[in-house]
Design a protein around this motif. Structure first.
Motif, PDB file in Angstrom:
ATOM      1  N   LEU A  67       0.810  -1.212   0.000  1.00  0.00           N
ATOM      2  CA  LEU A  67       0.000   0.000   0.000  1.00  0.00           C
ATOM      3  C   LEU A  67       0.846   1.267   0.000  1.00  0.00           C
ATOM      4  O   LEU A  67       0.560   2.210  -0.745  1.00  0.00           O
ATOM      5  CB  LEU A  67      -0.947   0.000   1.207  1.00  0.00           C
ATOM      6  N   ALA A  68       1.884   1.313   0.838  1.00  0.00           N
ATOM      7  CA  ALA A  68       2.720   2.523   0.891  1.00  0.00           C
ATOM      8  C   ALA A  68       3.393   2.777  -0.453  1.00  0.00           C
ATOM      9  O   ALA A  68       3.503   3.931  -0.901  1.00  0.00           O
ATOM     10  CB  ALA A  68       3.766   2.386   1.992  1.00  0.00           C
ATOM     11  N   TYR A 101      -4.773   6.771   0.994  1.00  0.00           N
ATOM     12  CA  TYR A 101      -3.663   6.602   1.944  1.00  0.00           C
ATOM     13  C   TYR A 101      -2.594   7.662   1.705  1.00  0.00           C
ATOM     14  O   TYR A 101      -2.009   8.188   2.662  1.00  0.00           O
ATOM     15  CB  TYR A 101      -3.067   5.203   1.810  1.00  0.00           C
ATOM     16  N   TRP A 102      -2.328   7.990   0.451  1.00  0.00           N
ATOM     17  CA  TRP A 102      -1.378   9.059   0.152  1.00  0.00           C
ATOM     18  C   TRP A 102      -1.840  10.377   0.767  1.00  0.00           C
ATOM     19  O   TRP A 102      -1.055  11.066   1.419  1.00  0.00           O
ATOM     20  CB  TRP A 102      -1.229   9.208  -1.368  1.00  0.00           C
ATOM     21  N   GLU A 139      -8.742  -0.406  -5.680  1.00  0.00           N
ATOM     22  CA  GLU A 139      -7.397  -0.514  -5.107  1.00  0.00           C
ATOM     23  C   GLU A 139      -6.610   0.786  -5.298  1.00  0.00           C
ATOM     24  O   GLU A 139      -5.891   1.235  -4.399  1.00  0.00           O
ATOM     25  CB  GLU A 139      -6.655  -1.683  -5.760  1.00  0.00           C
ATOM     26  N   ALA A 140      -6.742   1.392  -6.469  1.00  0.00           N
ATOM     27  CA  ALA A 140      -6.046   2.653  -6.721  1.00  0.00           C
ATOM     28  C   ALA A 140      -6.614   3.768  -5.854  1.00  0.00           C
ATOM     29  O   ALA A 140      -5.870   4.639  -5.380  1.00  0.00           O
ATOM     30  CB  ALA A 140      -6.151   3.017  -8.201  1.00  0.00           C
ATOM     31  N   MET A 141      -7.928   3.749  -5.624  1.00  0.00           N
ATOM     32  CA  MET A 141      -8.555   4.754  -4.764  1.00  0.00           C
ATOM     33  C   MET A 141      -8.065   4.601  -3.332  1.00  0.00           C
ATOM     34  O   MET A 141      -7.814   5.594  -2.638  1.00  0.00           O
ATOM     35  CB  MET A 141     -10.082   4.592  -4.813  1.00  0.00           C
ATOM     36  N   LEU A 142      -7.910   3.377  -2.881  1.00  0.00           N
ATOM     37  CA  LEU A 142      -7.383   3.130  -1.546  1.00  0.00           C
ATOM     38  C   LEU A 142      -5.975   3.707  -1.419  1.00  0.00           C
ATOM     39  O   LEU A 142      -5.634   4.333  -0.409  1.00  0.00           O
ATOM     40  CB  LEU A 142      -7.378   1.632  -1.259  1.00  0.00           C
ATOM     41  N   ALA A 143      -5.160   3.509  -2.446  1.00  0.00           N
ATOM     42  CA  ALA A 143      -3.795   4.046  -2.438  1.00  0.00           C
ATOM     43  C   ALA A 143      -3.805   5.570  -2.442  1.00  0.00           C
ATOM     44  O   ALA A 143      -3.016   6.214  -1.739  1.00  0.00           O
ATOM     45  CB  ALA A 143      -3.018   3.512  -3.633  1.00  0.00           C
ATOM     46  N   ALA A 144      -4.706   6.161  -3.238  1.00  0.00           N
ATOM     47  CA  ALA A 144      -4.801   7.616  -3.283  1.00  0.00           C
ATOM     48  C   ALA A 144      -5.228   8.178  -1.931  1.00  0.00           C
ATOM     49  O   ALA A 144      -4.711   9.196  -1.469  1.00  0.00           O
ATOM     50  CB  ALA A 144      -5.786   8.043  -4.370  1.00  0.00           C
ATOM     51  N   VAL A 200       0.889   6.603  -6.865  1.00  0.00           N
ATOM     52  CA  VAL A 200      -0.195   7.545  -7.157  1.00  0.00           C
ATOM     53  C   VAL A 200       0.326   8.979  -7.091  1.00  0.00           C
ATOM     54  O   VAL A 200       0.073   9.798  -7.987  1.00  0.00           O
ATOM     55  CB  VAL A 200      -1.372   7.352  -6.187  1.00  0.00           C
ATOM     56  N   ALA A 201       1.032   9.295  -6.004  1.00  0.00           N
ATOM     57  CA  ALA A 201       1.548  10.651  -5.832  1.00  0.00           C
ATOM     58  C   ALA A 201       2.460  11.038  -6.990  1.00  0.00           C
ATOM     59  O   ALA A 201       2.355  12.143  -7.543  1.00  0.00           O
ATOM     60  CB  ALA A 201       2.298  10.764  -4.503  1.00  0.00           C
ATOM     61  N   GLY A 202       3.357  10.134  -7.370  1.00  0.00           N
ATOM     62  CA  GLY A 202       4.280  10.428  -8.456  1.00  0.00           C
ATOM     63  C   GLY A 202       3.577  10.648  -9.779  1.00  0.00           C
ATOM     64  O   GLY A 202       3.918  11.573 -10.529  1.00  0.00           O
ATOM     65  N   ARG A 203       2.584   9.810 -10.069  1.00  0.00           N
ATOM     66  CA  ARG A 203       1.860   9.955 -11.333  1.00  0.00           C
ATOM     67  C   ARG A 203       1.044  11.244 -11.363  1.00  0.00           C
ATOM     68  O   ARG A 203       0.987  11.931 -12.382  1.00  0.00           O
ATOM     69  CB  ARG A 203       0.953   8.741 -11.557  1.00  0.00           C
TER      70      ARG A 203
END
Length: 248
Positions: free
Chosen positions: A11-12, A57-58, A50-55, A18-21
């Motif tokens: 996840l991290a 968390y960011w 899954e991508a929303m979860l990562a976003a 996500v942040a980089g993109r």
């Protein structure tokens, strides 16, 4: 971006991806992407979820001071584009409830015959003894709770005690929200979002990662910050309108 994110295992690392993109895009493009992730997650697309979860968390773990300019750009672009769900994720406000002025959370009582220092409690938080761990769940120190959350003996129901604790302080809620293992648990995220003593900004960032049933409960709770309830209601309407991603 979604394919790139789900190809990363942790996840991290996904959050960093996500942040980089997003940071490689113009602010209005990044806002469009975030809006599509929200809609994709609501629509039930597994990879978008899954991508929303990562976003989320960011955004929960981002260093606001270091990235203040970029976050402000995103907020202003979302506001101009009237992408209300993204605006909500980027907002913050004081908790709707808090300890009375001058009051603190009570010190934890441990089954020992002497006073225990903060350093000792942190060491105990790494031990296996269940009697100690059960007591330390109510420790008022974020340092102890942070150590406790990484103890392999801890179970989901233990973390829910910390996440749903009332009264509590925002620092303790943040410790749970910033832990990548427990942030992945939907029941933990729900407890964080529904705690009126927790940071409003954390709740707002978590909402797009929750299923429809939980969003309805948040929207109608009556005890949470009005920003949280309004944002949950908006997400429910987006889902019920079946506004599909990618074409909007």
């Amino acid at each position: 971006m979604v394919r790139h994110v789900v190809g990363v295992p942790e996840l991290a690392m996904r959050a960093a991806t996500v942040a980089g993109r997003l940071e490689a895009l113009e602010a209005d493009e990044a806002v469009w992407c975030l809006d599509q992730l929200i809609r994709g997650a609501l629509w039930g697309d597994a990879d978008a979820m899954e991508a929303m979860l990562a976003a989320a968390y960011w955004l929960v773990t981002v260093d606001v001071d270091a990235d203040y300019g970029w976050i402000t750009e995103l907020f202003e672009a979302a506001y101009r584009a009237e992408r209300a769900s993204v605006v909500a994720m980027l907002r913050d406000a004081p908790p709707v409830r808090g300890l009375a002025a001058g009051r603190k959370l009570p010190e934890v009582r441990l089954p020992l015959e002497r006073e225990i220092t903060l350093g000792e409690r942190r060491m105990m938080a790494s031990e296996r003894e269940r009697k100690l761990l059960d007591r330390l769940l109510m420790d008022p120190s974020p340092l102890v709770i942070g150590k406790l959350l990484s103890n392999p003996q801890l179970r989901v129901r233990d973390v829910l005690v910390i996440a749903a604790r009332r009264p509590t302080v925002p620092e303790l809620v943040n410790e749970v929200a910033c832990h990548p293992v427990w942030f992945r648990k939907v029941e933990v995220r729900e407890a964080l979002a529904r705690n009126p003593f927790g940071p409003t900004g954390v709740a707002l960032k978590i909402l797009p990662t929750l299923p429809l049933k939980m969003l309805r409960q948040v929207a109608g709770s009556g005890e949470l910050h009005e920003l949280v309830q309004e944002a949950a209601g908006r997400l429910v309407r987006l889902r019920e309108e079946r506004t599909a991603p990618w074409r909007v």
